[in-house]
Design an enzyme around this catalytic site. Structure first.
Site, PDB file in Angstrom:
ATOM      1  N   SER A 132       0.835  -1.153   0.050  1.00 44.71           N
ATOM      2  CA  SER A 132      -0.013   0.124   0.122  1.00 44.71           C
ATOM      3  C   SER A 132       0.857   1.343   0.180  1.00 44.71           C
ATOM      4  CB  SER A 132      -0.866  -0.019   1.245  1.00 44.71           C
ATOM      5  OG  SER A 132      -1.480   1.258   1.659  1.00 44.71           O
ATOM      6  N   TYR A 141      -2.461  -0.922  10.489  1.00 47.06           N
ATOM      7  CA  TYR A 141      -2.392  -1.101   9.034  1.00 47.06           C
ATOM      8  C   TYR A 141      -0.804  -0.503   8.500  1.00 47.06           C
ATOM      9  CZ  TYR A 141      -4.143  -0.985   4.226  1.00 47.06           C
ATOM     10  OH  TYR A 141      -4.292  -1.312   2.905  1.00 47.06           O
TER      11      TYR A 141
END
Ligand code: NAD
Length: 265
Positions: A147, A160
């Site tokens: 990401s 995350y």
């Protein structure tokens, strides 16, 4: 294989592929002729429709594994079963992921553990199971869906961001260990892609930041992305397919961004 991948007679296993990016990647590989193993949760009838849809659209075999990416024994069994069923796991995409949006001091410990397990540790266990076969066959492709949050942080996404930075490091380590075995290991780092994962974090982000839905989309999500457009799942899939081609055989240990310029800032 040319710079367009031909994956016929190969098998691709994509974790977290019952929806979103993973499903688009699995379909991308099937279009190139690979048999695919899809995995993830969801409504049984929707999963079966996705599985059968791959077989009928692309004339390959598609199998569904319900392995839970928080369970190392289920991950190993999923890889073993795929090897027995199709003869090999040539392409492994570690894509399963979840999100939780909250300030650190309110972040539930079990959410932290779950995100680290699904978004990071599952990739380690899947690699551990798939690497011996790839080394034996002297060909393999491991792609980790990281990401933009593997390179930069945003507030309220501690687990995350930690997991995604972790997977970028795991990618580099595995790439070095496998460099002489014709197995490449890379991560793809998308910016915001319109999937259920993004849609479902909007309410918590509204709460955490005191914003409306429109403000979250324009002022939080797309604010980060200079192109002011969401990435599409098919664009991510196209990069994954390219990484399986001969043209990409010297790309290893890379963190390839697809984020509309987000991390260039
Ligand atoms: P999604 O919610 O559509 O898909 C997530 C998939 O993971 C689903 O198939 C779900 O069933 C599966 N999953 C969740 N928990 C699981 C578990 N315990 N075991 C097995 N499968 C499980 O989300 P998405 O946006 O397609 O996300 C896919 C990956 O892409 C994630 O790793 C995510 O972090 C990453 N990513 C997404 C974006 C984005 O903007 N959507 C951006 C960058 C990276």
């Amino acid at each position: 294989m040319s710079s367009t991948a031909s994956l016929s007679a190969k098998t691709a296993l994509v974790t977290g592929s019952t929806s979103g990016i993973g499903l688009a990647i699995a379909r991308g590989f099937a279009r190139e002729g690979a048999n695919v193993v899809i995995n993830g949760f969801g409504k049984p009838e929707e999963i079966e429709a996705a599985r059968a849809g791959i077989e009928s659209a692309f004339g390959v075999r598609a199998h569904y594994s319900d392995a839970d990416m928080t369970k190392p024994d289920q991950i190993a069994a999923m890889v073993r079963d795929a090897e027995e069923r199709f003869g090999s796991v040539d392409v492994l995409v570690n894509n399963a992921g979840i999100q939780h949006v909250s300030a650190i001091e309110e972040f539930p410990g079990e959410k932290w553990e779950q995100i680290i397990a699904i978004n990071l540790s599952s990739a380690f266990y899947a690699m551990q199971a798939a690497i011996p076969g790839m080394k034996r066959r002297e060909w393999g492709r491991i792609i980790n869906t990281a990401s933009a949050h593997s390179l930069v942080a945003s507030p309220y996404k501690s687990a995350y961001v930690a997991a995604k930075h972790g997977i970028a490091g795991l990618t580099k380590t595995a790439a070095l260990e496998l460099a002489a075995h014709k197995v490449t290991v890379n991560c793809i780092s998308p910016g915001y892609v319109w999937t259920p994962l993004v849609e479902s974090q909007i309410p918590d982000t509204m709460k955490a930041r005191g914003l409306t839905k429109e403000q979250v989309i324009d002022d939080v999500l797309l604010k980060a992305q200079p192109t002011k457009e969401f990435v599409t799942v098919d664009q991510v899939a196209a990069l994954a397919v390219f990484l399986c081609s001969d043209g990409a055989s010297q790309i290893t240990g890379a963190n390839l961004t697809m984020d509309g310029g987000w991390t260039a800032q």
